[in-house]
Scaffold this active site. Structure first.
Site, PDB file in Angstrom:
ATOM      1  N   PHE A 150       0.832  -1.204   0.000  1.00 43.29           N
ATOM      2  CA  PHE A 150       0.000   0.000   0.000  1.00 43.29           C
ATOM      3  C   PHE A 150       0.868   1.255   0.000  1.00 43.29           C
ATOM      4  CE2 PHE A 150      -3.764   2.560   1.031  1.00 43.29           C
ATOM      5  CZ  PHE A 150      -4.684   1.932   0.199  1.00 43.29           C
TER       6      PHE A 150
ATOM      7  N   LYS B 258       7.736  -5.883 -11.207  1.00 42.83           N
ATOM      8  CA  LYS B 258       8.533  -6.476 -12.280  1.00 42.83           C
ATOM      9  C   LYS B 258       9.293  -7.732 -11.853  1.00 42.83           C
ATOM     10  CE  LYS B 258      10.496  -2.427 -12.836  1.00 42.83           C
ATOM     11  NZ  LYS B 258       9.495  -1.502 -12.293  1.00 42.83           N
TER      12      LYS B 258
ATOM     13  N   GLU C  26       0.146  -5.247 -17.253  1.00 44.45           N
ATOM     14  CA  GLU C  26       0.434  -4.077 -18.094  1.00 44.45           C
ATOM     15  C   GLU C  26       1.242  -3.028 -17.330  1.00 44.45           C
ATOM     16  OE1 GLU C  26      -0.690  -3.408 -21.557  1.00 44.45           O
ATOM     17  OE2 GLU C  26       0.978  -2.050 -21.138  1.00 44.45           O
TER      18      GLU C  26
ATOM     19  N   VAL D 127       5.423  -2.697 -17.144  1.00 40.27           N
ATOM     20  CA  VAL D 127       6.299  -2.130 -18.172  1.00 40.27           C
ATOM     21  C   VAL D 127       5.721  -0.805 -18.662  1.00 40.27           C
ATOM     22  CG1 VAL D 127       7.340  -2.445 -20.448  1.00 40.27           C
ATOM     23  CG2 VAL D 127       7.048  -4.409 -18.944  1.00 40.27           C
TER      24      VAL D 127
ATOM     25  N   GLY E 253       4.399   1.901 -17.316  1.00 37.80           N
ATOM     26  CA  GLY E 253       3.309   2.663 -16.702  1.00 37.80           C
ATOM     27  C   GLY E 253       2.137   2.855 -17.644  1.00 37.80           C
TER      28      GLY E 253
ATOM     29  N   GLY F 146      12.525  13.908  -7.660  1.00 34.93           N
ATOM     30  CA  GLY F 146      11.760  12.705  -7.333  1.00 34.93           C
ATOM     31  C   GLY F 146      11.696  11.687  -8.458  1.00 34.93           C
TER      32      GLY F 146
ATOM     33  N   GLU G 134      15.497   7.301  -7.359  1.00 33.30           N
ATOM     34  CA  GLU G 134      15.539   6.895  -5.956  1.00 33.30           C
ATOM     35  C   GLU G 134      16.863   7.331  -5.330  1.00 33.30           C
ATOM     36  OE1 GLU G 134      13.063   5.372  -4.454  1.00 33.30           O
ATOM     37  OE2 GLU G 134      11.847   5.089  -6.259  1.00 33.30           O
TER      38      GLU G 134
ATOM     39  N   ASP H 110      16.365  -1.935 -14.198  1.00 29.11           N
ATOM     40  CA  ASP H 110      14.927  -1.737 -14.423  1.00 29.11           C
ATOM     41  C   ASP H 110      14.572  -2.002 -15.893  1.00 29.11           C
ATOM     42  OD1 ASP H 110      12.249  -0.435 -13.558  1.00 29.11           O
ATOM     43  OD2 ASP H 110      12.856   0.797 -15.266  1.00 29.11           O
TER      44      ASP H 110
ATOM     45  N   LYS I 280      12.298  -5.123 -17.705  1.00 28.80           N
ATOM     46  CA  LYS I 280      11.197  -4.871 -18.643  1.00 28.80           C
ATOM     47  C   LYS I 280      11.424  -5.582 -19.972  1.00 28.80           C
ATOM     48  CE  LYS I 280      10.055  -0.454 -16.498  1.00 28.80           C
ATOM     49  NZ  LYS I 280      10.351   1.000 -16.461  1.00 28.80           N
TER      50      LYS I 280
END
Lengths: 167, 331
Positions: B8, B119, B143, B146, B148, B201, B204, B215, B219
């Site tokens: 969450f 992922k 969906e 990969v 957004g 932002g 990270e 990342d 994907k």
């Protein structure tokens, strides 16, 4: 080594001549890219036709020329050039001038490399250098060979490879 | 449809809010969608029809979504709880894919559909998860994993269903694209552009997953399985990142009328993530944080799709499309 050829032909003004002129190209393995049939342009009683085609080598092209001569197809003008493919590689990292010389020699020894241009930069205060290698090759297979060459080289010497998106 | 939300954080809160605001859409489809449970790393809440606004507010004010402690055996809880769809929004871990992997498998094995934005499980265990979904007659949708809001998976699997997709090249990480673009536009050194991305932002505190291509490689592995029907995982992807890109490299690329972009590529025997020289004007030369994929098919030729690659609403949008797809398939 793929050649692209543009020829102006003069055909007898009788039926079947265009097919007879094009047939040697396909029977010799050439690839016809364009034909412009100038019905209204006559030269010495013959009709002008412009043909663009690809041939895999110079001997193949000469076989086509020989066949045209046998078929009484007149060749008024020939423009030919070798088809080339661009290459672009960027190397980043601790690359000495000796390493760059070695890379250049390695590239020159690869078959079908037509031209190479190397730009090499580096800051006096850093060991990091950048080399941009551009040029052309005359065979698609050579693109893969070069890709492998640079990949192995950068893995072995531990610098970064940035390939052009062409591959 | 009763949904349970696992995780969450930003994404979990986003999909909860969207479920709340899209009730009229679900009503029009003749389906009621209710949240019957949610948990984060330390707390759990369940009930018949939980109010998304309450859940989000509770999380924001207390740091926990629920008042109950999360059970020791979350897998058993997922198996036994009464719900239809697990919305997995747990964070990606590319080393072992946990805890998402266990949560997803528990849901699938107990006959529940799964929609995930994570992922890790997909990049490491795609074939295992697909087989579990098939064996239990449920759907696994991903969906959001990969790109957004860039609808690459459903586009390829549904709208281009009859096509042979020959190759795919894409910008799959908006953070890297932002950094490379700032280096080019402002002449910034890599670490300064990275710091700017962190301040805004986009990156990270530990940017490793982004700048080392982790990342993007995850994907690529997911797309290779989902679109190209391959049986591969993250470790099959040849990967290099952008942390060694210098200002000189950017400048030399500009002299060639090109930019450097981190490109994921599938096709021609390649599974790769690497910085590439992209001619200016090429679709993949875009700046900003957008994700973009350029696919070549046998019939339609070249198709390019782009969209915002990350963010609460963007990820929720992708998960919502999966939720609607499951509802429609049920009909």
């Amino acid at each position: 080594m793929k050649m692209k050829i543009n020829v102006d032909l003069r055909l007898k003004d009788v039926p079947g001549q265009l097919v007879s002129a094009l047939d040697p190209i396909s029977s010799c393995g050439g690839n016809i890219r364009g034909v412009v049939h100038h019905h209204d342009v006559k030269d010495g009683g013959r009709i002008a036709v412009n043909v663009t085609f690809e041939a895999s080598s110079d001997p193949v092209f000469h076989r086509i020329l020989d066949e045209w001569e046998k078929r009484d197809v007149e060749v008024a003008k020939i423009n030919s050039f070798i088809e080339t493919y661009p290459i672009r590689y960027l190397l980043v990292g601790d690359i000495s001038s000796a390493e760059m010389e070695s890379v250049t020699r390695g590239l020159e020894s690869i078959e079908n490399v037509v031209s190479i241009d190397v730009r090499y930069t580096g800051a006096a205060t850093s060991s990091s250098h950048t080399a941009l290698i551009t040029g052309t090759v005359s065979s698609q297979d050579t693109l893969k060979t070069l890709d492998d060459f640079f990949y192995e080289r950068t893995q072995k010497k531990n610098y970064l490879l940035v390939r052009g998106l062409e591959l | 449809m009763k949904v349970l939300i696992a995780g969450f954080g930003t994404v979990g809160q986003g999909i909860a809010e969207v479920i709340g605001t899209r009730q009229s859409l679900f009503d029009a489809m003749g389906e009621k969608v209710s949240i019957v449970g949610a948990f984060d790393s330390s707390s759990l809440i369940y009930g018949d029809n939980l109010d998304p606004k309450y859940l989000v507010e509770k999380k924001k004010t207390t740091g926990k979504v629920g008042d109950k402690e999360i059970p020791d055996d979350v897998a058993s809880y997922i198996e036994e709880a009464d719900f239809d769809i697990l919305l997995d929004t747990t964070p990606t871990n590319i080393d072992h894919a946990e805890p998402g992997l266990t949560y997803i498998l528990s849901a699938l094995h107990s006959g529940k559909h799964v929609i995930t934005s994570n992922k890790g499980p997909l990049a490491l265990k795609f074939s295992t998860l697909s087989a579990a979904a098939d064996a239990n007659g449920v759907q696994l949708k991903y969906e959001a994993s990969v790109g957004g809001a860039m609808p690459i998976i459903n586009l390829s699997k549904q709208l281009l269903a009859g096509e042979n997709i020959i190759s795919l090249r894409g910008i799959l990480n908006g953070t890297c694209n932002f950094i490379l673009n700032r280096m080019k536009e402002e002449g910034l050194p890599f670490y300064q552009a990275l710091r700017e991305a962190q301040d805004l932002g986009y990156a990270e505190t530990d940017p490793t997953y982004d700048i080392d291509g982790v990342d993007s490689a995850a994907k690529v592995a997911i797309l290779a399985n989902a679109i190209f029907g391959m049986d591969v995982n993250y470790y099959d992807v040849v990967r290099s990142g952008i942390r060694n890109i210098t200002e000189d490299a950017i400048a030399l690329a500009a002299e060639e009328n090109s930019v450097i972009r981190l490109i994921g590529e599938i096709g021609g025997g390649k599974l790769e993530v690497a910085p590439r020289l992209v001619p200016m004007g090429h679709p993949l030369s875009i700046g900003g944080t957008q994700n973009m994929a350029n696919i070549i098919t046998d019939l339609a030729g070249e198709i390019t799709v782009s969209g915002r690659g990350a963010g609460k609403n963007e990820t929720a949008s992708a998960m919502l499309s999966d939720l609607i797809s499951i509802i429609r398939n049920k009909e």
